[in-house]
Design an enzyme around this catalytic site. Structure first.
Site, PDB file in Angstrom:
ATOM      1  N   ASP A   1      -9.547  28.896   3.061  1.00  0.00           N
ATOM      2  CA  ASP A   1     -10.299  27.552   2.814  1.00  0.00           C
ATOM      3  C   ASP A   1     -11.060  27.187   3.964  1.00  0.00           C
ATOM      4  OD1 ASP A   1      -8.301  26.678   4.410  1.00  0.00           O
ATOM      5  OD2 ASP A   1      -8.151  24.823   3.567  1.00  0.00           O
TER       6      ASP A   1
ATOM      7  N   GLU B   1      -4.604  21.544  -6.068  1.00  0.00           N
ATOM      8  CA  GLU B   1      -5.637  22.065  -5.642  1.00  0.00           C
ATOM      9  C   GLU B   1      -6.963  21.980  -5.967  1.00  0.00           C
ATOM     10  OE1 GLU B   1      -5.443  24.161  -3.125  1.00  0.00           O
ATOM     11  OE2 GLU B   1      -3.051  24.333  -2.796  1.00  0.00           O
TER      12      GLU B   1
ATOM     13  N   TYR C   1     -10.470  30.578  -3.919  1.00  0.00           N
ATOM     14  CA  TYR C   1      -9.732  29.893  -3.162  1.00  0.00           C
ATOM     15  C   TYR C   1      -8.476  29.214  -4.138  1.00  0.00           C
ATOM     16  CZ  TYR C   1      -6.915  26.210  -1.218  1.00  0.00           C
ATOM     17  OH  TYR C   1      -6.078  25.416  -1.052  1.00  0.00           O
TER      18      TYR C   1
END
Length: 289
Positions: free
Chosen positions: A136, A35, A118
DNA sequence: AACTCGGGGAC
DNA sequence: GTCCCAGAGTT
């Protein structure tokens, strides 16, 4: 469950990409690493770096012990190298605060370096299979089109978008986590920014943007493409590329090609300030130990 | 809310 | 040459 969620998750069953951080043997740390690498960086560029990174430093403790120079070289050309520093800081924080295990609690995740709204939600959903509002750039675009009926979302993330996204997330953990992955995948593969593939979209019969006749982007005039040529970011990038490739400290004169003297000095000072470079006692530049 | 921060591939 | 990419941190 909403029909929207049903259609997209069903589509995801066939269309999901086979990405290594989705594999059955994935770890929460591997998901977190992916991520951070994926922040503003396309999947195709992250995948090979992630594979080598995880082979080399499979756990937070491994990365926490790595020299910064090795970390920055392994980060390579992914861009925004401060993310690599934050990821190493994050590994140390996981070791110190959480006994080397990625925390499941959203507040604890958000307190980690490099983990924002996020990324904390994504780790909750993809590493632990829990319900989270994962928004996102892909999800923003999908809901802007399919639900709101506009070509693209506003330049900055709004409270209205957050509320809409939260209202779409299914109640149970497993379905919510699947929706998060599926809605992102739809935006990445079908509901793309430039040329959407509406003929292949599971929402083609209900998409509000399509039903409205594909109205043009209202924010087009206010979107300003980020300048690149001649910017500090370009000069910083050139310096970092030179330092990554150097086997010994580099004299400032050998960095002169990176940009005009004043700008180069400013950028060098900034890189040192950021912890991306340091100087030896002879004033030469190198990656931090 | 506005700004900074990389790099590369598709168009 | 332009656009865009699984954003975060600072001011």
């Amino acid at each position: 469950m909403q029909e929207l969620v049903e259609r997209v998750t069903a589509w995801f069953g066939d269309a999901a990409r086979d990405l290594p951080w989705r594999a059955a043997d994935r770890t929460p740390w591997g998901v977190l690493v992916s991520e951070v690498m994926l922040q503003q960086t396309p999947v195709v560029r992250v995948e090979p770096v992630w594979r080598e990174w995880m082979r080399r430093w499979p756990t937070p403790a491994d990365l926490a012990a790595a020299p910064t120079a090795d970390v920055l070289r392994a980060w390579g050309r992914l861009g925004y190298p401060r993310r690599a520093l934050r990821l190493a800081d994050c590994a140390r924080a996981v070791v110190e605060r959480h006994d080397g295990e990625v925390p499941r609690d959203e507040d604890a995740l958000r307190a980690l370096p490099g983990v924002g709204e996020y990324t904390a939600a994504a780790v909750r959903a993809f590493a632990f299979g829990r319900r989270a509002v994962v928004v996102d750039t892909n999800v923003r675009r999908v809901q802007a089109r399919a639900v709101t009926g506009v070509a693209l979302p506003a330049p900055s993330y709004t409270a209205a978008e957050r509320r809409l996204a939260a209202s779409l997330v299914p109640d149970d953990d497993a379905t919510a986590a699947r929706w998060a992955a599926a809605s992102m995948e739809l935006g990445a593969l079908v509901c793309t920014a430039r040329v959407p593939h509406c003929d292949d979209c599971p929402l083609r019969t209900t998409c509000a943007w399509r039903l409205a006749g594909f109205p043009a982007d209202e924010h087009a005039a206010r979107r300003r493409t980020q300048a690149w040529e001649g910017t500090d970011r370009q000069v910083r990038g050139r310096v970092m590329a030179a330092l990554r490739g150097a086997e010994s400290p580099v004299h400032r004169a050998l960095l002169a090609d990176a940009g005009p003297p004043d700008q180069l000095d400013r950028c060098l000072a900034g890189l040192v300030e950021d912890g991306l470079a340091e100087t030896d006692d002879a004033g030469r530049y190198l990656l931090p130990a």
